[in-house]
Scaffold this motif. Structure first.
Motif: not given
Length: 633
Positions: A104, A176-177
């Motif tokens: 991500g 992480k997105g």
């Protein structure tokens, strides 16, 4: 190795399996198509013309060790440098910061001392995880319009890397997105073209996500072991093919030197480019020892991301020209293994931190030209006469008060190739490491307060040769508002070289307000010059050199040159030894035969020319020639 010992993919515990030829070809095509599609997504979605029209970009898949699996085969300096960017941001994030790369994440990177070609070539990488394991990166980069340098668009006279640009050293703009909104705001608040930069970076992210999706689809269909094993086999195959071609060239050491105009500040002080090319068996060494010391301006070439990438490219070009091979030969890490590159630290090809590195293209273009010239006597049917080896990368810009940002238009002006065995040189094309497309005049005038009033081939003559040199371009652009002008150019002082009695080409020029009372000739590198509404800038790019004796050119081809405007009756007679009746416009065969016999009997070459467009001096005697021969095998 024991018979039952497992062989793994390098850097992993994943077994390397045998790939049958059919599957290998299928996956090779899939790798190539994947990278090409990444590039297509980027340039179709981008807003700035330097990406959308010129295709100044590169894309590909890189493994966690920083080895290139495939590339988009667009602009050589971008595609070949993708792995250096990946190694650079990994060094920063993992080794220096002790952090990790997570699924991500989206990584933004442009640091020239961490693998970037130069700071405006902004890189986006998306890690590819499979079942929790990092297996590759989908990565690409492109030239953004402005990067916060002290002059809009381009930067030449900068004292260090902090003066040349905002530096993005392995920044996670998504973690992480999750998008890092504060970081995005900071990045866009520190450039002159925030809306364009944001749109182009978003397009890059989309293209990288596309590459990730496609690569995972291949893994789902064939399995991880098969995909990575096929990538290894393609790398080994590319290496074998390149080494086989290098081995055909006589062992020896071949030296050429040439000269760059100046560093963009100390005008009139040329910088030496020294290239020693050594062939030893199936490997080649390019040694840049003796080249000029690092520049106090931004006129330096980052070693890993730029100098090495350019050297890898010219070796591939010289020894594995796709036009000479019927079989598909992929561009990947295998192409780098047969080359040893030497560039002493503290030179223009390997500057010490924190030297600025923004303006680096003319150096590596002339280096590549020198590599070809050093080998031309042992590979005459594979190479060509001297190329334009310039760039004339231009920034036209101005401020938009109501939008509180700048308009910036970046333009690469085409050059030319020297005559080559069996063919004349190509006119009006990017040469060597540059491979961008030209921007249509309609595009330029639609989006920017500029009017292109002249855009054509140079109206002088091709450098004579059995195969004549190509022509550069003349481009005149008028400002419709006040603004600034910056140019990263070269080859105003040294003309491209002709070979084997072919004539030299002609150097380039920049003129402000040609034919007007305030006409002035500018040097090849000029930084942030103020221009007024109505001012016109003329850019003239170099003509390339001729190849082999013009006395051996087909008389009918010479007549065609005259009819097409590439020569006149006097040049046909004096350089080519061809007599053309000025009334009937037909070749006088008997007079031509007699004139050529007399010229050959005299033992004098037909005369090599190296003029310019009449406003800048020609190359000094002795520049650019081969000064040491070969030690043949």
């Amino acid at each position: 190795m024991k018979k039952d010992q497992k062989v793994c993919i390098r850097g992993t515990d994943i077994p390397r399996v045998k790939i049958d030829p059919v599957t290998l070809q299928v996956l090779g095509g899939a790798f190539k198509t994947l990278a090409q599609e990444m590039g297509l997504v980027l340039y179709r979605m981008s807003y700035s013309s330097i990406i959308r029209e010129s295709e100044d970009l590169g894309a590909g898949i890189v493994d966690p060790l920083g080895r290139q699996i495939c590339e988009s085969e667009s602009t050589p300096m971008h595609t070949g440098s993708v792995p250096a960017y990946v190694r650079g941001f990994q060094r920063r994030i993992i080794e220096e910061l002790g952090s990790t790369i997570e699924e991500g994440d989206v990584i933004l990177h442009n640091h020239p001392y961490y693998g970037a070609t130069h700071s405006p070539d902004v890189h986006i990488a998306v890690p590819i995880f499979h079942k929790g394991r990092l297996v590759a990166y989908s990565a690409l980069q492109a030239h953004v319009l402005d990067i916060g340098a002290h002059t809009p668009g381009l930067c030449i006279d900068a004292i260090d890397v902090w003066a040349e640009a905002r530096l993005y050293r392995g920044l996670k703009i998504y973690e992480k997105g999750k998008k890092n909104q504060q970081l995005w705001r900071h990045i866009l608040d520190n450039v002159r073209t925030p809306s364009m930069n944001e749109s182009d970076i978003e397009a890059m992210i989309t293209a990288a996500q596309f590459g990730r999706k496609r690569f995972l689809e291949l893994i789902d269909e064939y399995g991880l072991e098969v995909i990575l094993s096929a990538a290894e086999e393609w790398m080994d195959y590319a290496e074998r093919m390149l080494r086989a071609q290098i081995a055909k060239v006589p062992d020896g050491t071949y030296y050429v030197e040439s000269w760059l105009d100046d560093d963009g500040k100390n005008w009139g002080q040329p910088l030496k480019v020294a290239v020693t090319t050594t062939i030893s068996g199936d490997s080649v060494t390019i040694d840049l020892t003796g080249s000029a010391t690092e520049s106090p301006t931004a006129y330096n070439s980052p070693f890993e991301g730029c100098t090495r990438t350019a050297a890898n490219y010219i070796v591939r070009t010289v020894f594995l020209d796709e036009a000479s091979h019927a079989e598909y030969i992929p561009q990947n890490d295998g192409m780098t293994r047969a080359l040893n590159l030497i560039a002493p630290e503290g030179t223009i090809f390997n500057p010490k931190f924190p030297r600025a590195c923004f303006t680096r293209f003319p150096q590596i273009n002339l280096m590549s030209d020198c590599v070809m010239r050093s080998l031309v006597h042992v590979m005459p049917e594979r190479l060509c006469a001297g190329t334009s080896a310039h760039i004339h990368f231009v920034s036209y810009s101005g401020y938009i008060p109501e939008e509180q940002q700048y308009w910036v238009y970046l333009e690469v002006n085409e050059g030319s190739y020297g005559g080559r065995w069996g063919k004349d040189g190509m006119d009006a094309v990017d040469a060597l490491n540059a491979n961008t497309r030209n921007v249509p005049i309609e595009e330029t005038e639609w989006h920017h307060p500029l009017r292109v009033e002249r855009y054509e081939l140079r109206d002088d003559f091709r450098a004579p040769g059995r195969w004549s040199g190509g022509l550069g371009v003349v481009r005149e652009t008028r400002y419709l508002t006040d603004g600034q002008f910056t140019c990263e150019g070269d080859r105003h002082m040294e003309a491209p070289q002709g070979f084997f009695n072919g004539h030299d080409g002609k150097a380039g020029a920049i003129v402000k307000n040609p034919g007007m009372s305030d006409e002035i000739s500018w040097p090849s590198k000029i930084s942030g010059a103020a221009v007024k509404k109505g001012d016109v800038i003329r850019i003239v790019t170099p003509n390339a050199g001729g190849y082999y004796d013009p006395l051996d050119r087909d008389p009918q081809a010479v007549l065609d040159d005259v009819l097409d405007g590439y020569a006149d009756l006097a040049l046909a007679r004096d350089a080519f030894g061809v007599v053309i009746d000025g009334v009937s416009m037909k070749v006088d065969a008997a007079a031509t035969d007699a004139l050529r016999k007399a010229a050959r009997k005299s033992g004098k070459p037909s005369g090599k020319s190296s003029g310019t467009d009449g406003r800048v001096p020609a190359a000094k005697s002795g520049r650019g020639k081969v000064v040491a021969g070969a030690a043949a095998r």
